[in-house]
Every structure is written in C-alpha cells, then in structure tokens.
Design an enzyme around this catalytic site. Structure first.
Site, short mmCIF file in Angstrom:
data_model
loop_
_atom_site.label_atom_id
_atom_site.label_comp_id
_atom_site.label_asym_id
_atom_site.label_seq_id
_atom_site.Cartn_x
_atom_site.Cartn_y
_atom_site.Cartn_z
CE1 TYR B 142 -4.40 -1.24 0.86
CE2 TYR B 142 -3.05 -2.99 1.81
CZ TYR B 142 -4.27 -2.53 1.35
OH TYR B 142 -5.36 -3.36 1.39
CE1 TYR B 181 -2.50 -6.37 4.19
CE2 TYR B 181 -3.40 -6.22 1.96
CZ TYR B 181 -3.53 -6.02 3.33
OH TYR B 181 -4.68 -5.49 3.82
NE ARG B 191 -6.92 -10.07 5.49
CZ ARG B 191 -7.88 -9.27 5.01
NH1 ARG B 191 -7.74 -7.97 4.96
NH2 ARG B 191 -9.03 -9.78 4.57
CG HIS B 194 -8.25 -7.34 0.58
ND1 HIS B 194 -7.17 -8.01 1.12
CD2 HIS B 194 -8.19 -6.08 1.08
CE1 HIS B 194 -6.50 -7.20 1.92
NE2 HIS B 194 -7.08 -6.02 1.91
CG HIS B 196 -9.76 -2.13 1.77
ND1 HIS B 196 -10.05 -2.61 3.02
CD2 HIS B 196 -8.47 -2.49 1.53
CE1 HIS B 196 -8.98 -3.21 3.52
NE2 HIS B 196 -8.01 -3.15 2.64
FE LIG Z 1 -6.17 -4.34 2.86
#
Ligand SMILES: [Fe+2]
Lengths: 190, 275
Positions: B142, B181, B191, B194, B196
């Site tokens: 991110y 990640y 995770r 995905h 969000h």
């Molecule tokens: Fe996330």
C-alpha cells in the site's frame, strides 16, 4: 413504509483495516462549516478500547441536519466550498484517538423532537461499522420523550448525550467496549 | 501500539524474534474451525443464518478490545437516518474510476476491470451515489506510511479510486489486480488479495465498508478477517466472479461483483422509485 418484502440478502461488511489513511480522509472533511461560520461549534472526543486506551486508527463520519433542522440534499461534500452545508463529515482520529469536527448544532427535524447527530464508527480491529446517535444535551423535555433514550437504563442512556463545554463546544467520547460502553444501534433490515 | 503492549514487549525483550511469541496458523485455524462448527450446529438446531461478520471474533486479535460486548440496541430509524448525503460529479471526476492513469506511466501488474451494481435490499438500484475503493499494488504494498511490507511501491500506482453510480446502480473501475500481503495477526499471516470498498445508500443506515475478494484464493481458509463471517453463503457474497465478457482483447481481464446494501426504511414514493 412500503411493504418491506426484502428480496436480497445484504453483502457482509468487513473491517476498514489499517491502510485507509491515504484513501478516505480528504481536505476539510471534518469541517461541515467553516470555523468562521456564525454559530459554528467544535464536536470532539476520544475513541477508546476495552482497556480505556485510545484507538489511534479509527475513522468517524457524522450526518446531521442544519441549525434549522433541515436535511441537506446538496452535493459537494468532497469539495468543501465553505458555504454549502451538506450535513456530512468524515475524520480520521489522531494518534491519541482524538477527533474534531467543526459543525453547527442541528435543529429539531420536527417540532419537539430531540436533535441528534448520527455517527458511524470504523476502525482497524472493528469487523463491521457501528452506528450511534449524539444527542444535544439542552432540551430536557424532548430528551425525556425520545423513544430510543427512554428505552434505555440511565447508565446506558448517558452514553448517547453529548456534554456541552463552557465555550459552547460539544464533547462526545466513544467507548467501544467496557465501562460506560457506548450504546450502538441496529436498524430494521440490517 | 498501546502503552500496555509496549510494556509487554519491553519485559519480553530477551525474545529476539517477536514473531516467535505469536500464535501459529494452526492455532488460528483451530479457533476458526471451532467457532464455525458451533455456528453450523446452531443452524442445524434451528438457529438463524448469519449474514454479517461477527464483531466479536477472537482469531482476529485486534478485535478483542474493539468490539462492543453489549447487544446492538434496535431502533426504528427517524428523520436524518432515512436520508443520505448527496454526492455528484462536483465531488468526483469521471477519470477517478481509472486507477491505471493517475501517473505518467503504466502501473505494473494484471490490468483488470471490476464492475457491478449497488442495490438495496429490495433490489432497487442505488443511483448517483459515491463508491470509493483502495487497495495494495501488484506486489502487495500500500502507499501508506504504516505499511512496512518490504515489497516495492509502484511509482505509477496509488491504489485509490472513486466513482458515482449510474442510473442502474452500476459502477466500474479499471485497476491492477492486488497481491496478497503479510500482516501481524499471527506468525506468517497473509491476507487474501482484496479491494476495499466504501459504499453509501439512500439511507445513512445503509452505510458500509467491506472488502471484495478474487475467486479461488488459496488464503481464504486461513484468513480470520474473511472467516469472521461464519456462514459460507455469506462469505461467498464477497467474492467477485470472473467474467470473460468484461475481459477485453489484449488489454484487461474482468470481474463482476454486485453489492447489496441493507434494506431501505424510507417511504418510497412511486415517482421517486421510477425517477
Ligand atoms: Fe487491505
């Protein structure tokens, strides 16, 4: 109400996670009115967890009527031209879990109704958003007649009524868990 | 990090690898399995099916102190609760729905289109409303200062998009497929990939934030956030469908994902409905 024959099942929510900070908060998101707006107040408080520790990664949104009790239908929340009142605000809490909105006291939306601000809480660690109401403390009679407040025992009811500070600001703390846990709401069809 | 956690790690400072003290994936799997088994037993015994995540879900460790312990208080929505803020093209530029054109060059990764409809519980399209997305890049990183995962940042990809739904409730984003990640819930926790999503309805009580997943992800069964939804049918509602008709020749693959908000409690006028 139309015959609420709900045909579709709602999609599940998920946590906002830790990495929304570069995506969702926006410039002046917490300013529903400019600080110089007549009658502007600060609405502020702290978000805490079950140990009473501040939660540093929570995001809050409020949605409210204007000072005359009128519900805005205006767009432009994300551009914040400083004169359109859209009634909606968003803020990320700071490193010590504190938040501040600049807004106005909402007026009653109907004669005799207790005015409140609707609040939504998102946080890392919180698997689905929570709703609550922030009631203004002044109109004792309207508060006494409010259907939600009168359905709650006194120690729970207290968690929904903001405190008026000496300078006119509103203080409203949000306790996700534990002593004086804030009352959170569910609605039909949820 | 809370003061308490800091004090704890100080006392345990002889432990060199903090992850060595963390729970194993097997421990997390066992906890998830026990909760799910109890849920299925309850349903078989006539209990109602769950459609939303548990907010009290211990395998997701960060939820322990961050969920209310008292039941949500049921209330009939009034006034402001029956309306939502309005957003429009003053708020969102049409180009904000393409996450691949925000910089000078092409981002690295698999270019995808994600599209679908936002509907309310009665199947009405949610028109002219704001949809916001954010996501990791093709390496699972991110653009966020708290993301310390040592995977590359892509200078051509921020991972933030917005759009306003059409008259039929439709939305459409062009983006890059995000990668899984790692995170610190337990040892070697990852995770599933995905995106969000943040959504508004016609009533503010429909406000929701969720995550869209990709079909067939091998990390589903290991992820306590996804598994906090105890019901398989409900979990499936967060998984997009690969749709070859959205895929375009030598350019992008495509996924479809429809989103249903909770029922609207507003009194709908006939003309409003047909507007
Ligand atoms: Fe996330």
């Amino acid at each position: 109400m139309t015959e609420a024959t709900t045909k579709l099942v709602a999609t599940p929510g998920q946590t906002i996670g830790p990495f929304y900070g570069y995506a969702l908060p926006f410039e002046k998101g917490h300013e529903l009115v400019h600080r110089a707006h007549p009658g502007s107040i600060r609405l502020h408080g702290v978000v805490t967890d079950g140990h009473g520790e501040p939660i540093p990664d929570s995001m809050l949104e409020i949605w409210q009527a204007d000072e005359h009790g009128k519900i805005s239908r205006q767009d432009g929340s994300l551009v914040r031209d400083d004169h359109t009142f859209t009634g909606w605000g968003r803020v990320a809490v700071d490193n010590v879990g504190h938040y501040t909105f600049t807004t106005v006291n909402p007026g009653p939306t109907e004669e005799g109704k207790a005015p409140f601000i609707l609040l939504t809480v998102f946080a890392r660690g919180l698997l689905n958003r929570l709703f609550t109401r922030i009631y203004l403390p002044e109109d004792a009679e309207a508060l006494a007649n409010d259907p939600l407040l009168s359905s709650l025992p006194e120690e729970r009811r207290r968690t929904l009524i903001a405190e008026r500070e000496a300078n006119g600001d509103l203080r409203f703390d949000i306790r996700l868990q534990g002593d004086n846990e804030t009352v959170f709401l569910s609605y039909p069809g949820a | 990090m809370s003061a308490e956690t800091q004090a704890e790690s100080f006392e345990n400072s002889h432990v060199l690898d903090p992850a060595a003290t963390a729970d194993s994936q097997e421990t997390i799997n066992k906890e998830i399995g026990d909760i799910h088994a109890a849920y299925r037993q309850g349903v078989e015994a006539g209990g109602s099916e769950e459609t939303q995540p548990r907010i009290d879900f211990a395998p997701y460790r960060s939820s322990l102190l961050r969920h209310p312990t008292k039941d949500l208080h049921h209330v009939d929505p009034e006034t402001i609760e029956l309306w939502s803020p309005a957003f429009g093209h003053r708020d969102v530029h049409a180009l904000e729905s393409d996450l691949t054109i925000q910089h000078n060059g092409e981002p690295i990764g698999e270019r995808i289109i994600v599209q679908g409809k936002v509907l309310d519980g009665d199947g009405r399209p949610v028109r002219g409303q704001l949809v916001e997305i954010w996501q990791a890049n093709a390496a699972g990183r991110y653009v966020h200062k708290r993301d310390q995962h040592p995977a590359p940042i892509d200078p051509n990809f921020t991972g933030v998009g917005r759009c306003i739904t059409g008259d039929d409730g439709s939305y459409k984003f062009t983006t890059i497929k995000p990668a899984p990640y790692p995170w610190k819930n337990h040892h070697n926790a990852w995770r599933p990939a995905h995106i969000h999503f943040s959504l508004f309805g016609t009533d503010f009580t429909q406000r929701m934030i969720t995550q869209m997943y990709f079909p067939g992800d091998p990390l589903f069964s290991l992820d306590p956030i996804y598994q906090s939804i105890t019901d398989q049918k409900a979990r499936d509602r967060l998984v997009a469908t690969y749709d070859h008709s959205i895929t375009s020749h030598e350019w992008n693959t495509g996924y479809n994902w429809d989103i249903v908000l909770t029922g609207s409690n507003r009194t709908w006028m006939e003309d409003e409905d047909a507007e």
